[in-house]
Scaffold this motif. Structure first.
Motif, PDB file in Angstrom:
ATOM      1  N   GLU A  42      56.348 -23.282 106.376  1.00 20.16           N
ATOM      2  CA  GLU A  42      57.013 -24.345 107.125  1.00 20.16           C
ATOM      3  C   GLU A  42      56.032 -25.458 107.475  1.00 20.16           C
ATOM      4  OE1 GLU A  42      60.471 -21.724 109.409  1.00 20.16           O
ATOM      5  OE2 GLU A  42      58.489 -21.939 110.327  1.00 20.16           O
ATOM      6  N   SER A  48      62.834 -28.312 104.437  1.00 18.15           N
ATOM      7  CA  SER A  48      63.608 -28.482 105.665  1.00 18.15           C
ATOM      8  C   SER A  48      64.028 -27.127 106.230  1.00 18.15           C
ATOM      9  CB  SER A  48      64.846 -29.345 105.405  1.00 18.15           C
ATOM     10  OG  SER A  48      65.689 -28.729 104.446  1.00 18.15           O
ATOM     11  N   LYS A  49      64.017 -26.100 105.389  1.00 18.47           N
ATOM     12  CA  LYS A  49      64.431 -24.771 105.834  1.00 18.47           C
ATOM     13  C   LYS A  49      63.687 -23.714 105.012  1.00 18.47           C
ATOM     14  CE  LYS A  49      68.631 -22.085 106.535  1.00 18.47           C
ATOM     15  NZ  LYS A  49      70.075 -22.030 106.279  1.00 18.47           N
ATOM     16  N   ASP A  51      63.784 -19.503 104.705  1.00 15.76           N
ATOM     17  CA  ASP A  51      64.362 -18.215 105.090  1.00 15.76           C
ATOM     18  C   ASP A  51      63.595 -17.108 104.389  1.00 15.76           C
ATOM     19  OD1 ASP A  51      66.501 -19.164 106.709  1.00 15.76           O
ATOM     20  OD2 ASP A  51      67.604 -19.708 104.893  1.00 15.76           O
ATOM     21  N   THR A  70      64.504 -24.711 101.200  1.00 14.78           N
ATOM     22  CA  THR A  70      65.300 -25.908 100.944  1.00 14.78           C
ATOM     23  C   THR A  70      64.338 -27.087 100.987  1.00 14.78           C
ATOM     24  OG1 THR A  70      67.201 -24.904 102.052  1.00 14.78           O
ATOM     25  CG2 THR A  70      67.273 -27.286 101.706  1.00 14.78           C
ATOM     26  N   GLN A  72      62.735 -30.858 100.904  1.00 20.74           N
ATOM     27  CA  GLN A  72      63.043 -32.161 101.486  1.00 20.74           C
ATOM     28  C   GLN A  72      62.140 -33.198 100.845  1.00 20.74           C
ATOM     29  OE1 GLN A  72      62.357 -31.820 105.681  1.00 20.74           O
ATOM     30  NE2 GLN A  72      60.150 -31.713 105.495  1.00 20.74           N
TER      31      GLN A  72
END
Length: 190
Positions: A42, A48-49, A51, A70, A72
């Motif tokens: 991160e 942006s995400k 998991d 995800t 960005q």
């Protein structure tokens, strides 16, 4: 850890994500290391995400780690214009990419101009030089300042520097750099 699956990264290469983990396939499972690895991914600023999921592996003592990201935008461009009483009308165009070619490399180029001069700046940083936790980069520039009533003489400066970043702790890095600069002074009144 039997296997690490990475999905969702269409631009960023797998190795950029894997190098942020402090473990690899075959290493013992540690929830703390997975949490830290997620935080590291991160922290890149490319996603942006993020998991992270765990599922049963091929044996009771094996797990499969699934990382889904995800992406960005990692690029920026800038256009600026202004007025300075000494330099007159001035402007700058710049472009920055924090994940160049999906390799996690930083590149920035800018071009500036005013009524009293021009400038070009370029910067490149490889965060894991030769696969090590050592960053390496180069900065280059070319600046021209014209002789005006506000500037007694004009200058042309060209130079570059090499940078190396060495980790001191997890959150602190020391940088060493060396460079060259050539500045030519021009006095039109001579």
């Amino acid at each position: 850890v039997e296997r690490i699956n990475i999905t969702g990264n269409t631009k960023t290469r797998d190795f950029v994500i894997r190098r942020e983990l402090n473990f690899a396939e075959g290493d013992p499972f540690s929830r703390a290391m997975i949490t830290q690895g997620k935080a590291n991914i991160e922290g890149l600023g490319f996603f942006s995400k993020v998991d992270v999921g765990v599922e049963q592996g091929s044996a009771p003592d094996k797990i499969i780690l699934n990382i889904n990201v995800t992406e960005q935008s990692t690029g920026d461009y800038g256009v600026s214009a202004g007025y300075d009483s000494a330099s007159g009308i001035l402007g700058e165009l710049s472009i920055t990419e924090r994940n160049f070619l999906g390799r996690g490399q930083y590149v920035k180029a800018s071009l500036g101009a005013s009524q009293t001069g021009k400038s070009f700046d370029f910067s490149f940083t490889e965060p894991y030089f030769m696969g090590l936790k050592v960053s390496a980069g180069i900065d280059a520039y070319h600046h021209i300042v014209d002789e005006t009533t506000a500037n007694i003489y004009g200058t042309t400066s060209t130079g570059a520097q090499l940078r190396f970043g060495l980790p001191v702790t997890r959150d602190v890095t020391a940088q060493v750099f060396t460079g060259l600069d050539q500045t030519v002074i021009a006095d039109g009144k001579a």
